[in-house]
Design an enzyme around this catalytic site. Structure first.
Site, PDB file in Angstrom:
ATOM      1  N   GLY A   9     -12.028  25.856  98.244  1.00  0.00           N
ATOM      2  CA  GLY A   9     -11.740  26.223  99.629  1.00  0.00           C
ATOM      3  C   GLY A   9     -13.000  26.520 100.409  1.00  0.00           C
ATOM      4  N   ALA A  11     -13.791  26.651 103.633  1.00  0.00           N
ATOM      5  CA  ALA A  11     -13.787  27.050 105.039  1.00  0.00           C
ATOM      6  C   ALA A  11     -14.907  28.069 105.209  1.00  0.00           C
ATOM      7  CB  ALA A  11     -12.427  27.613 105.422  1.00  0.00           C
ATOM      8  N   MET A  13     -15.080  31.345 105.312  1.00  0.00           N
ATOM      9  CA  MET A  13     -15.088  32.445 104.340  1.00  0.00           C
ATOM     10  C   MET A  13     -15.565  31.963 102.980  1.00  0.00           C
ATOM     11  SD  MET A  13     -14.203  35.598 105.224  1.00  0.00           S
ATOM     12  CE  MET A  13     -13.409  36.350 103.807  1.00  0.00           C
ATOM     13  N   LYS A  75      -5.055  29.106 102.184  1.00  0.00           N
ATOM     14  CA  LYS A  75      -4.000  29.764 102.946  1.00  0.00           C
ATOM     15  C   LYS A  75      -2.931  30.308 102.016  1.00  0.00           C
ATOM     16  CE  LYS A  75      -0.870  28.953 106.846  1.00  0.00           C
ATOM     17  NZ  LYS A  75      -0.352  27.942 107.803  1.00  0.00           N
ATOM     18  N   ASN A 102      -5.209  36.164 101.436  1.00  0.00           N
ATOM     19  CA  ASN A 102      -4.331  37.277 101.846  1.00  0.00           C
ATOM     20  C   ASN A 102      -2.907  37.041 101.369  1.00  0.00           C
ATOM     21  OD1 ASN A 102      -5.757  39.347 103.081  1.00  0.00           O
ATOM     22  ND2 ASN A 102      -5.829  38.315 105.053  1.00  0.00           N
ATOM     23  N   HIS A 186      -4.756  48.284 103.550  1.00  0.00           N
ATOM     24  CA  HIS A 186      -6.010  48.289 104.318  1.00  0.00           C
ATOM     25  C   HIS A 186      -5.788  47.626 105.672  1.00  0.00           C
ATOM     26  CE1 HIS A 186      -9.442  45.920 105.786  1.00  0.00           C
ATOM     27  NE2 HIS A 186     -10.233  46.878 105.340  1.00  0.00           N
ATOM     28  N   ASN A 187      -5.146  46.461 105.672  1.00  0.00           N
ATOM     29  CA  ASN A 187      -4.924  45.740 106.925  1.00  0.00           C
ATOM     30  C   ASN A 187      -3.969  46.491 107.848  1.00  0.00           C
ATOM     31  OD1 ASN A 187      -6.509  43.843 105.642  1.00  0.00           O
ATOM     32  ND2 ASN A 187      -5.252  42.117 106.257  1.00  0.00           N
TER      33      ASN A 187
END
Length: 482
Positions: A9, A11, A13, A75, A102, A186-187
């Protein structure tokens, strides 16, 4: 030469995280479903560095040292399951799959079980700090197969953010989905922090009539004290930023807030576990309400706002506002920790609550000086049930209380919405109340549904039913859940 770890992945990040790993001395194998991204990365940001490019999952697996460690940054949802299915045929017993996205913690619980049944190890790790954190040092919250931790500990703690004492913002969280659950909380706390800061800004602007330079200076000053945090720091920066024409850029940004779902998940988990997560839930609803821009435009034409009339002492009000912000922040974290506590009981996790505060002290979006006080609270009392019962936080709430009430009252009288400030205060008032009106609710439930009630003159756990009308009979429903 074989790689220390692989990542799927590429991307932003993913790119930043592997650059972070490579800068700490690790050789990293990289793969992306669109393989041209692999070549582009190797010829651009990864040029001349210790990366191994792979153009298939098989090639990636073959390029890794044993036990293989493969991290996915894709994702959340079906894409993760599909990738696990593609990856597992090329792995051997003891190899480790790491999900750094996430993902919903329930999915991670299931995936840990399924992957372990194949003889492999699975880690679901929260990664916080955004693009900059990934590159310079994120907060990492790994959980899952505990046998995997010794094999990934060095890499994770080396790439994580470090705080003043040199400790990494990363430690093992616990079993199966606990790492992703802690990241979800946390979020949720992040949603709450952002909402109470935005309400503070709104009161400064619309009630006190402060200009942007004054607001910038106030937040910058607050960032030097108890409220020192990343979100307060960037708020000060945002408020001073001018567009090309000299107008503050934030004035030109449409007032509709987006969300990716983790705040909603936090609220859903709270409802399922019976935790009064009021401030965070209100923060999610506030974003939802903000998104209804067209309806709000129509309503504003029908319902005229009260004429704002602040006649008090501006300096005193700002002091109260600062205290209200701090007190609401305490409530938000108290509720978040209650949720983690209940989840630990429900799912059999052994969470280190003080250690979680340490993981959040650097690298992540909610990093703040405040977290040191949470660590101190759990060091003082590892069995602490609610942060509001800790002596330090008790003193802060007591100090803030009168000003906090004044802030909410002024906002209500002037028609300025402060859902997070007011819900936090209502939660506190409910929490500190010896008696609440739930006795009437329980009588109503027994009246229309024979749901029974307990009596204050009898032992807890004994349930009673009353035939309130003389016509309902004496048969009771099942006793209620508290």
């Amino acid at each position: 030469m074989k790689a220390d770890i692989g990542l799927i992945g590429l991307a932003v990040m993913g790119e930043n995280l592997v650059l972070n790993m490579e800068s700490k001395g690790y050789t990293v194998a990289v793969y992306n479903r669109s393989t041209e991204k692999v070549d582009k990365f190797l010829n651009d940001r990864g040029k001349g560095k210790n990366f191994i490019g792979a153009h298939s999952i098989k090639e990636l697996a073959e390029s890794l040292k044993s036990p293989r460690k493969v991290m996915m940054l894709v994702k959340a949802g079906q894409a993760v399951d599909a990738l696990i299915e593609q990856l597992t045929p090329y792995l051997e017993p003891g190899d480790i799959i790491i999900d750094g996205g996430n993902s919903n913690f329930q999915d991670t619980i299931r995936r840990t079980r399924e992957v372990e049944a194949m003889g492999l190890l699975y880690v679901g790790s929260g990664v916080s700090g955004g693009e900059e954190g990934a590159l310079k040092g994120p907060s990492l919250m790994p959980g899952g197969s505990s046998v995997a931790w010794p094999f990934i500990k060095e890499i994770f703690q080396n790439i994580a953010a470090k705080v003043e004492d040199g400790n990494p913002c990363c430690d093992w969280v616990g079993e199966n989905g606990s790492g992703h659950f802690v990241k979800m909380v946390h979020n949720g706390i992040e949603y709450g922090d952002m909402q109470i800061i935005s309400e503070t800004y709104y009161l400064m602007k619309n009630l006190l009539g402060m200009n942007y330079d004054e607001m910038h200076e106030t937040f910058a000053e607050w960032n030097k004290g108890d409220l020192n945090s990343y979100l307060i720091e960037i708020t000060a920066d945002i408020l001073k930023y001018k567009d090309y024409d000299g107008i503050p850029l934030v004035e030109k940004i449409l007032d509709t807030a987006g969300q990716k779902g983790t705040g909603k998940w936090t609220g859903i988990s709270a409802l399922e576990l019976g935790v009064p997560l009021t401030l965070i839930a209100e923060s999610v609803f506030a974003r939802t309400l903000s998104a209804n821009k067209e309806e709000r435009i129509n309503a504003s034409k029908i319902y005229k706002a009260p004429e704002v009339a602040f006649t008090g002492n501006k300096k005193e009000f700002l002091g109260n506002l600062k205290n209200a912000l701090y007190a609401s922040k305490i409530v938000s974290y108290a509720q978040g920790y209650l949720l983690m506590h209940e989840a630990a009981k429900e799912y059999g996790w052994n969470l280190n609550y003080g250690g979680i505060a340490l993981m959040w002290r650097g690298g992540c979006i909610i990093r703040s000086a405040f977290l040191n006080k949470i660590k101190d609270a759990f060091d003082h009392n590892p069995d602490l049930q609610n942060l509001l019962l800790d002596p330090f936080f008790q003193s802060k709430i007591t100090q803030a209380l009168n000003g906090w009430r004044n802030i909410v009252a002024e906002a209500v009288l002037n028609g300025i919405p402060v859902p997070a400030f007011s819900s936090a205060l209502s939660y506190f008032d409910g929490f500190r109340s010896l008696n609440l009106p739930a006795n009437l609710i329980q009588a109503q439930r027994d009246y229309f549904g024979a749901h029974t009630y307990e009596r204050i003159d009898q032992d807890r756990g004994k349930f009673f039913h009353t035939n309130w009308t003389g016509h309902g009979g004496d048969t009771a429903s099942s006793s209620y859940n508290v």
